[in-house]
Design an enzyme around this catalytic site. Structure first.
Site, short mmCIF file in Angstrom:
data_model
loop_
_atom_site.label_atom_id
_atom_site.label_comp_id
_atom_site.label_asym_id
_atom_site.label_seq_id
_atom_site.Cartn_x
_atom_site.Cartn_y
_atom_site.Cartn_z
N GLU A 1 -12.07 -51.27 -54.81
CA GLU A 1 -13.12 -50.25 -54.91
C GLU A 1 -12.90 -49.15 -53.87
OE1 GLU A 1 -16.93 -52.63 -56.76
OE2 GLU A 1 -16.76 -52.50 -54.58
N ASP B 1 -17.20 -47.91 -55.65
CA ASP B 1 -18.06 -48.72 -56.51
C ASP B 1 -18.86 -47.82 -57.46
OD1 ASP B 1 -19.62 -51.20 -57.26
OD2 ASP B 1 -21.22 -50.02 -56.35
#
Length: 260
Positions: free
Chosen positions: A149, A77
Site C-alpha cells: 500500500e 490504501d
C-alpha cells in the site's frame, strides 16, 4: 496530482533517505523499483520511504520527527481502494452496493496483499528492525501488505494518478482469480452466525490472549457455542483472529463452501 508539485513537500524527509544509500546500492534499488513498477522512478527517496517499516523508523532531518512508511500506506490504501471500487463498479453494472463492497474487501484484505507483495518482490526491499519482533516471523505479519500500500502511495506521488491506476489494474489485479474470489464466500464468521441462528444456538467470539509487541501483535480468538469452547484461531488483528476461529469452527461442523 503530479510529482513536480508534490515532491517539494517531502524534500526535508526524502533528502535524509537519499543520503543513506550509496551509489551502487542506489542503482540496484532503482533497478528493483523500475522492474516492479515498469518505469524508472523519478524520485527514488519516495520508494525508499515506502519500504521503511515502522520498526526501523529513525529521526529525519526534521528534529524529533520519526518517519516510516505509515503515511504512504495511508495514502496508498485510499488510492488502491478507489481504483478497485471504480473497476468493480464498471465491471459489474447490475450488482448492488453490498456485493461491490464485499468483493472489494476480499481484494484488498491484508492476507491477500501480503501474498501479492511477496510475489512482486517486495520482501527483498523492506527495511525493518528484526530485533523488535520478539520471535514472530515477519512473513506472517501485515508488513508486506502495508509496504505494498505504501508503494502505491509512492507511485501516486511520483507518477500521478493515471500511471498508478494502470499499475494497480495491470500489475496487481493480474494476480487475482476474480471468478474464484467472487464464488468463494470467505466470511466464515457470518456463515457461523447464520448457522447458529438456524440451529437456535448462541455463538460468541472472545479474544483470550495477545502476544508480541506494537509492531508484531498476534491475537488468539475463541469461539464458544452455548457458552462452551468450540474452536480457536489466530491473526494479526482481532477481526482476522475471529475469522480464523470461525473458519476452524466451520471445518468442525463440516460446512460446505458457499457460492454467491
Amino acid at each position: 496530482m503530479q510529482a513536480a508539485s508534490t515532491n517539494t513537500v517531502f524534500e526535508p524527509i526524502l533528502s535524509f533517505f537519499r543520503l543513506r544509500l550509496g551509489n551502487s546500492e542506489r542503482k540496484k534499488f532503482r533497478r528493483s523499483v523500475e522492474h516492479i513498477i515498469g518505469e524508472a522512478p523519478s524520485n527514488i527517496g519516495l520508494y525508499q520511504l515506502a519500504f521503511r517499516h515502522t520498526s526501523a523508523s529513525k529521526e529525519t532531518a526534521i528534529k524529533g520527527f520519526k518517519e516510516s512508511n505509515e503515511r504512504l500506506e495511508y495514502l496508498g490504501d485510499a488510492v488502491l481502494g478507489m481504483v478497485i471500487a471504480e473497476f468493480l463498479f464498471k465491471k459489474f453494472p447490475y450488482k448492488d452496493e453490498g456485493f461491490l463492497t464485499e468483493i472489494r474487501s476480499r481484494i484488498v484484505n491484508r492476507e491477500t496483499l501480503n501474498i501479492i507483495a511477496r510475489k512482486i518482490g517486495l520482501e527483498n526491499l523492506i527495511e525493518y528492525d528484526g530485533s523488535r519482533n520478539r520471535g514472530i516471523v515477519p512473513s506472517r505479519t501485515s508488513m508486506y501488505g502495508d509496504a505494498l500500500e505504501a508503494l502505491v502511495g509512492a507511485i501516486y506521488l511520483d507518477k500521478g494518478f493515471r500511471f498508478t491506476r494502470g499499475f494497480i489494474l495491470k500489475e496487481l489485479l493480474g494476480h487475482y482469480d476474480l471468478e474464484a474470489l467472487i464464488s468463494n464466500n470467505a466470511n466464515y464468521k457470518s456463515r457461523l452466525i447464520e448457522w447458529a441462528q438456524r440451529e437456535g444456538k448462541k455463538v460468541e467470539f472472545i479474544i483470550i490472549s495477545e502476544r508480541g509487541n506494537n509492531h508484531f501483535r498476534e491475537f488468539i480468538s475463541q469461539v464458544t457455542v452455548n457458552d462452551e469452547p468450540f474452536a480457536q484461531g489466530s491473526g494479526y488483528s482481532k477481526k482476522k483472529a475471529e475469522q480464523s476461529a470461525a473458519e476452524k469452527a466451520c471445518e468442525q461442523l463440516q460446512m460446505k463452501p458457499v457460492s454467491n
